[in-house]
Scaffold this active site. Structure first.
Site, mmCIF file in Angstrom:
data_model
loop_
_atom_site.group_PDB
_atom_site.id
_atom_site.type_symbol
_atom_site.label_atom_id
_atom_site.label_comp_id
_atom_site.label_asym_id
_atom_site.label_seq_id
_atom_site.Cartn_x
_atom_site.Cartn_y
_atom_site.Cartn_z
ATOM 1 N N HIS A 80 1.216 -4.662 5.655
ATOM 2 C CA HIS A 80 0.994 -4.198 4.286
ATOM 3 C C HIS A 80 2.234 -4.366 3.419
ATOM 4 C CE1 HIS A 80 2.785 -0.036 4.508
ATOM 5 N NE2 HIS A 80 2.408 -0.075 5.770
ATOM 6 N N ASP A 112 8.841 0.245 6.246
ATOM 7 C CA ASP A 112 7.395 0.433 6.447
ATOM 8 C C ASP A 112 6.716 -0.070 5.174
ATOM 9 O OD1 ASP A 112 4.818 1.306 6.797
ATOM 10 O OD2 ASP A 112 5.276 3.422 6.605
ATOM 11 N N GLU A 163 -2.019 0.301 1.508
ATOM 12 C CA GLU A 163 -2.157 0.919 2.837
ATOM 13 C C GLU A 163 -1.818 2.391 2.776
ATOM 14 O OE1 GLU A 163 -0.916 2.152 6.980
ATOM 15 O OE2 GLU A 163 0.229 2.237 5.131
ATOM 16 N N GLU A 164 -0.737 2.707 2.057
ATOM 17 C CA GLU A 164 -0.207 4.081 2.060
ATOM 18 C C GLU A 164 -1.130 5.080 1.361
ATOM 19 O OE1 GLU A 164 2.165 4.880 3.879
ATOM 20 O OE2 GLU A 164 3.483 3.157 4.127
HETATM 21 CO CO CO Z 1 3.016 1.341 7.261
#
Ligand code: CO
Length: 351
Positions: free
Chosen positions: A72, A181, A209-210
């Protein structure tokens, strides 16, 4: 270094454009045709093209599995919701722990206007305030404006704000930066694409994604893979104060394989394939010892009639904060593990 560019780019969920531009540039450099869908996911076909096949459609080319690799592009951050009369900005958060916010430097909007997250000084806090974690509603972004009108010359409601944090090598074997991330996943994926493979490999860089694995939901429908591997940055909690059984991963312990998290259970066959690939090549790996959280696998494995899915993650200390730390070795070994797994697909591994 590509990871530096990816880490320093701003890309809060729903505003991934800057990261997407870097990725499209890299795909272009690799000679891989890419598509961007309605939500902003990037999909690039590798493998088939090198073999001179035309598009295979669902089910892959001549019995070869169609493999989706996903990372992502988005990161946690803030969004401006209101501008106070005195020029301070109120904000909402995207996937952030309020406790990491106070006194952090941020940039706001496309022009990367610099600011600081402010709060009431300790001297003026009640003894009770000091015992409580600071709440987002007590915070504001200070961009040095003197009034609302002054602030509005540079920012507007709806602008995204993202941590300002430079990438650096620290010590012999560690890297520091924001948004590892999942920019580490993006970087590993781009590196994997440098190698040739003889089956349809679809590199997918997802959005949002988050905020609930949203991009992956539509991307996996489009890609229609026979199996999917999610490349992530994951929780690392090997520091004092976390009991050993609670330490999700250890820094330097190798890429982490998830057995189960809050959103998916990995395909047992793929896990076996990943472990075999690691052991054959002598690549260190660890199991993620936490079942909390979730990543794009949570949506991808539920796509269409179901997709065997697994995750390979680089441990990130202080994840979802402006300064995460990863191990150079974990990063290298994540690439080696994905690469070894894809070689086993080449040699006949099927989920
Ligand atoms: Co992630």
């Amino acid at each position: 270094m590509l990871l530096r560019r990816l880490s320093e780019a701003a890309g809060v969920s729903g505003d991934e454009g800057e990261v997407r531009r870097i990725i499209l540039e890299e795909l272009d450099r690799l000679g891989l045709p890419a598509e961007v869908d309605v939500l902003g996911n990037v999909m690039a076909r590798a493998g088939e093209r090198r073999e001179g096949h035309t598009s295979g459609g669902a089910g892959g080319v001549a019995g070869r599995p169609r493999v989706m690799l996903a990372a992502h592009m988005d990161e946690v951050g803030m969004i401006v919701t209101y501008i106070e009369k005195d020029g301070l900005l109120r904000f909402g958060t995207v996937g952030i722990d309020d406790r990491v916010l106070p006194a952090k430097e941020v940039t706001v909007g496309r022009d990367r206007v610099r600011g600081v997250i402010g709060l009431k000084p300790i001297h003026l806090q009640d003894p009770d305030d000091r015992k409580k974690a600071v709440k987002r509603n007590d915070l504001f972004i200070d961009i040095g404006a003197r009034s609302r009108e002054d602030a509005e010359k540079r920012v507007k409601v709806g602008d995204y704000a993202c941590f300002k944090s430079s990438f650096a090598k620290i010590g012999e074997k560690a890297l520091k930066g924001k948004a590892f991330d999942d920019r580490v996943g993006c970087a590993v994926l781009l590196r994997v694409l440098e190698d040739a493979h003889e089956f349809p490999l679809i590199a997918t860089f997802t959005v949002q994604e988050e905020v609930g694995l949203r991009g992956a939901a539509v991307a996996s429908w489009t890609v229609d893979p026979d199996m999917a591997l999610v490349l992530e940055g994951t929780i690392c909690s090997d520091t004092p104060g976390t009991e050993e059984h609670m330490q999700a991963t250890r820094l330097g312990g190798g890429p982490a394989l998830s057995i189960m998290d809050g959103r998916s259970i990995s395909s047992k066959t793929m896990l076996r394939g990943l472990i075999d690939a690691a052991e054959r090549r002598g690549i260190p790996y660890q199991f993620k010892r936490s079942t909390m959280g979730g990543n794009d696998a949570g949506r991808i494995h539920l796509s269409r009639a179901g997709v065997p899915t697994a995750s390979v993650s680089v441990p990130c200390r202080y994840i979802h904060s402006p300064a995460s730390i990863i191990s150079v070795d974990d990063f290298e070994n994540a690439y080696r593990l994905v690469s070894a797994f894809l070689d086993s697909v080449e040699e006949g591994f099927r989920p």
